[in-house]
Design a protein around this motif. Sequence first.
Motif, short mmCIF file in Angstrom:
data_model
loop_
_atom_site.label_atom_id
_atom_site.label_comp_id
_atom_site.label_asym_id
_atom_site.label_seq_id
_atom_site.Cartn_x
_atom_site.Cartn_y
_atom_site.Cartn_z
N UNK A 185 0.75 -1.26 -0.08
CA UNK A 185 -0.08 -0.02 0.07
C UNK A 185 0.97 1.32 0.16
N UNK A 186 2.04 1.31 0.73
CA UNK A 186 2.66 2.31 0.90
C UNK A 186 3.49 2.53 -0.49
N UNK A 187 3.96 1.42 -1.38
CA UNK A 187 4.76 1.66 -2.58
C UNK A 187 3.75 2.22 -3.71
N UNK A 188 2.41 1.63 -3.38
CA UNK A 188 1.45 2.45 -4.34
C UNK A 188 1.20 3.83 -4.23
N UNK A 189 1.07 4.37 -2.82
CA UNK A 189 0.90 5.65 -2.45
C UNK A 189 2.18 6.52 -2.92
N UNK A 190 3.18 6.11 -3.00
CA UNK A 190 4.69 6.71 -3.25
C UNK A 190 4.53 7.02 -5.08
N UNK A 191 4.04 6.04 -5.72
CA UNK A 191 3.94 6.20 -7.10
C UNK A 191 3.08 7.35 -7.47
N UNK A 192 1.87 7.03 -6.87
CA UNK A 192 0.71 8.20 -6.89
C UNK A 192 1.12 9.65 -6.77
N UNK A 193 1.91 9.57 -5.47
CA UNK A 193 2.44 11.03 -5.18
C UNK A 193 3.25 11.73 -6.07
N UNK A 194 4.16 10.95 -6.71
CA UNK A 194 5.21 11.13 -7.66
C UNK A 194 4.38 11.65 -9.00
N UNK A 195 3.44 10.95 -9.23
CA UNK A 195 2.64 11.46 -10.48
C UNK A 195 2.18 12.43 -10.33
N UNK A 196 1.66 12.89 -9.08
CA UNK A 196 0.74 13.94 -8.86
C UNK A 196 1.58 15.17 -8.62
N UNK A 197 2.84 15.10 -8.19
CA UNK A 197 3.40 16.36 -7.73
C UNK A 197 4.82 16.34 -8.48
N UNK A 198 5.30 15.48 -9.23
CA UNK A 198 6.58 15.62 -9.76
C UNK A 198 6.55 14.63 -11.28
N UNK A 199 5.48 14.67 -11.96
CA UNK A 199 5.36 13.74 -13.10
C UNK A 199 6.31 13.81 -14.19
N UNK A 200 7.17 15.12 -14.09
CA UNK A 200 8.11 15.38 -15.16
C UNK A 200 9.57 14.52 -14.66
N UNK A 201 9.47 14.46 -13.66
CA UNK A 201 10.66 13.71 -13.32
C UNK A 201 10.92 11.97 -13.60
N UNK A 202 11.09 11.97 -14.71
CA UNK A 202 11.14 10.34 -15.41
C UNK A 202 11.93 9.49 -14.60
N UNK A 203 12.93 9.89 -14.00
CA UNK A 203 13.78 8.82 -13.01
C UNK A 203 13.17 8.43 -11.77
#
Length: 424
Positions: free
Chosen positions: A170-188
């Motif tokens: 659950x934590x790993x899923x939330x981390x991905x969603x947070x990155x996509x929402x706040x820093x989607x341009x950071x491909x790495x």
Amino acid sequence: MRKSWRKNRISKVHSFDFLTIGQRTVLLLFVIVIAAACTRSKNTVADPEVYTCSMHPQIIRDKPGTCPICGMELVRKLMPGEELMASADLNQLTKPTNASVVSSIRTISPIIKTLDVKSEAKGVIAHDTRKVITLSARYGGRIEKLYVRYNQQEIRKGQKIMEVYSPELVTAQRELLYVLENDADNIQIVTLAKQKLSLLGMTDAQLNTLISSKTESNSFAIYSPTDGYIMDHILANTTMEGNSNAASELRIREGKYITSGESLFTVVSHSDLWAEFNIYQRDAPTIKLSDPLNISVDKDAGQSMQLSVSFIQPYIKGGENFMKVRAYLTNQHRHYHAGQLVTATFTTSVNSMWIPMTAIIDLGTQTAVFIKQSGAFMPRAISRGNQTDDLIEVLDGIQSTDSIAYNAQFMVDSESFIHINQNN
């Protein structure tokens, strides 16, 4: 008249006195020889030769031959006062009575040729471990839903096995969603977040669903990677050894907590099996890779399969040396299953020295034959090898030029004890 008689007598005495001492001695010896010759001619009568059997003295013949009871050669009977002169031919008679057997029986010589040797071995059908997959937990959590109910339940590739709630996932899923929402341009950063979920076991389809829905899942589904039947991992170990009596009840239950790296289930293929046999070391040298063998399952005594040797491995069990032999078989129609007993018949060609089975005698710890030497049969220990219907392989103990008794049992009676001289 008296005077004339005395004159004649005196003249004769005087004539004898004229003989020399040497002449007198010669004359006396001549008289003695003549007397002895006359006496011998009167008393000596030519005795006929008599032949008898050394084992059956009641057999009496006037000429050489064989005993009608035991078949032994008749020997000349000694006359009263006649002495037996020792010679080299009588050396055999000075040996112990249980060291040789004298007889005129049929003999044969060993033959050297190539024969097809058949040997049988008992074995068991087991799973092909190359086709066995172990399902392990990639994360810790609690089993929310279990879709398999019993051991050896059939499943298909992609079928859902269980759903697990994992705080880590659950934590790993939330981390991905947070990155996509706040820093989607950071491909790495986005790539690393996706890779973490993939390492935890999330499929590409599940990952795409997460990104599109933007909602994490509290339970994560685990799917079967192949067709087969599922087994509890601990119970599967006994079944893999050929024990088909494993308990049907599963150790894994709904609500059970699992840890990261824990082995949960084993998925076993239906169609990939092998027949496994333990071969004694004495039979192992004749079995080679790709040799044909015929196996029959005990429950189908009238049916058999033609296979070939696929695997050979030496190992030690209970202090004895064995060879583990396997033959892979396909089970597309699921006619066979692990744990069934099978019998294999191996056929190999062996070029060696052979003698008839009738020529050997089993002494328990040794096997012996009777070799003919100087008219007598001497017991000789041999090392035996493979066996056909009526021939047996000789590895050591005799030469191909030796003459041996065809029927060894004929040489021994119920009260005999064979003394084998190892130096022969």
